[in-house]
Scaffold this motif. Structure first.
Motif, PDB file in Angstrom:
ATOM      1  N   VAL A  33      10.692  -4.993   0.750  1.00  0.00           N
ATOM      2  CA  VAL A  33       9.248  -5.173   0.851  1.00  0.00           C
ATOM      3  C   VAL A  33       9.003  -6.669   1.017  1.00  0.00           C
ATOM      4  N   VAL A  34       8.055  -6.991   1.880  1.00  0.00           N
ATOM      5  CA  VAL A  34       7.691  -8.371   2.150  1.00  0.00           C
ATOM      6  C   VAL A  34       6.252  -8.573   1.695  1.00  0.00           C
ATOM      7  N   TYR A  35       6.022  -9.606   0.909  1.00  0.00           N
ATOM      8  CA  TYR A  35       4.679  -9.875   0.409  1.00  0.00           C
ATOM      9  C   TYR A  35       3.831 -10.475   1.521  1.00  0.00           C
ATOM     10  N   VAL A  36       2.785  -9.751   1.898  1.00  0.00           N
ATOM     11  CA  VAL A  36       1.887 -10.168   2.961  1.00  0.00           C
ATOM     12  C   VAL A  36       0.802 -11.083   2.430  1.00  0.00           C
ATOM     13  N   ASP A  37       0.347 -10.806   1.214  1.00  0.00           N
ATOM     14  CA  ASP A  37      -0.672 -11.646   0.589  1.00  0.00           C
ATOM     15  C   ASP A  37      -0.526 -11.556  -0.924  1.00  0.00           C
ATOM     16  N   VAL A  38      -0.860 -12.633  -1.595  1.00  0.00           N
ATOM     17  CA  VAL A  38      -0.783 -12.707  -3.054  1.00  0.00           C
ATOM     18  C   VAL A  38      -2.022 -13.433  -3.570  1.00  0.00           C
ATOM     19  N   VAL A  39      -2.727 -12.809  -4.499  1.00  0.00           N
ATOM     20  CA  VAL A  39      -3.861 -13.453  -5.167  1.00  0.00           C
ATOM     21  C   VAL A  39      -3.478 -13.585  -6.635  1.00  0.00           C
TER      22      VAL A  39
END
Length: 266
Positions: free
Chosen positions: A130-136
């Motif tokens: 899994v690749v992190y597309v966005d992180v808040v």
């Protein structure tokens, strides 16, 4: 002499341009494009009969096209429904689609972060990671957070298992690393993913941290939304409550209109 050959080639090109327009299309390629366009426009998937009808192909020929595309991972078939969808081979080619999805999901990620006070992630399945597309990130001093582009084995994360639970069985088997195929009991692993399918979300707990994730529906991309937090302040009950919110939000993201331009999301 080399200049003369170059001039002759140029003249030939001019002659071809001024003459009748030639048809350089390849019928087989056109049919492949028609099939892929049909699959791209479908959310739920397309049946073999629908492919044959829409492309004006005999059913046997349509099957051969689909079988070949499936062998190259550009098409995948759902074992239960028999419907065909775009496969994982297109994930790396759909950067714009992924970017639009990220833009559309960003306000929801921020809203969930504010509601629960914990880090919220959007991730896509790429091959066996899994690749992190966005992180808040959470605003708290002690928090769990990754960065955009960070990769993790899919089977080791709630995000990955939420996505995997929605994949066809054969595709899931292909994603499993060889060492996992040899060490993971098949029935136990299958039961775990069946539970994820039944609940609509996946959880993971490594002692220090706890994560909960739900896959997005209504998109051609294998994507999930998740919350990560220290287990000390994010209990199993908290995770279950957060899961209900995540499931509701994934539906909102899936049905929200695609923004016409960057920054136009509401």
């Amino acid at each position: 002499m080399s200049g003369r050959r170059g001039q002759g080639h140029h003249d030939g090109a001019d002659t071809a341009t001024k003459g009748e327009e030639r048809d350089y299309t390849v019928r087989a390629v056109e049919r492949v494009c028609s099939i892929l366009n049909l699959l791209q426009e479908s959310v739920e998937g397309v049946s073999l009969i629908e492919v044959a009808q829409e492309t004006d192909l005999p059913k046997s020929s349509a099957f051969r096209y689909l079988w070949t595309l499936e062998a190259h991972r550009y098409v995948e078939r759902d074992d239960d429904s028999g419907l065909y969808r775009l496969g994982l081979g297109f994930v790396g080619m759909q950067s714009r689609h992924l970017e639009v999805l990220r833009e559309r999901a960003r306000p929801w990620l921020e809203k969930i972060r504010d509601e629960f006070g914990e880090t919220v992630n959007l991730a896509v399945l790429d091959r066996d990671h899994v690749v992190y597309v966005d992180v808040v990130e959470s605003g708290k001093r002690v928090r769990f957070a990754s960065s955009r582009g960070f990769r993790e084995p899919w089977y080791a994360t709630a995000l990955g298992r939420a996505i995997a639970a929605r994949l066809p069985g054969e595709r899931l088997r292909e994603l499993l690393p060889r060492e996992e195929r040899e060490t993971t009991p098949g029935p136990q692993f299958a039961n775990d993913l069946e539970r994820v399918r039944s609940l609509g979300y996946a959880t993971s707990d490594d002692g220090d941290g706890r994560c909960v994730a739900a896959a997005l529906s209504g998109t051609r991309l294998p994507v999930a939304l998740g919350i990560s937090a220290p287990a000390a302040r994010f209990s199993a009950a908290d995770a279950a409550r957060a899961a209900a919110r995540l499931i509701a939000v994934t539906r909102e993201i899936a049905t929200a209109p695609i923004p016409e331009q960057r920054g136009a999301i509401r």
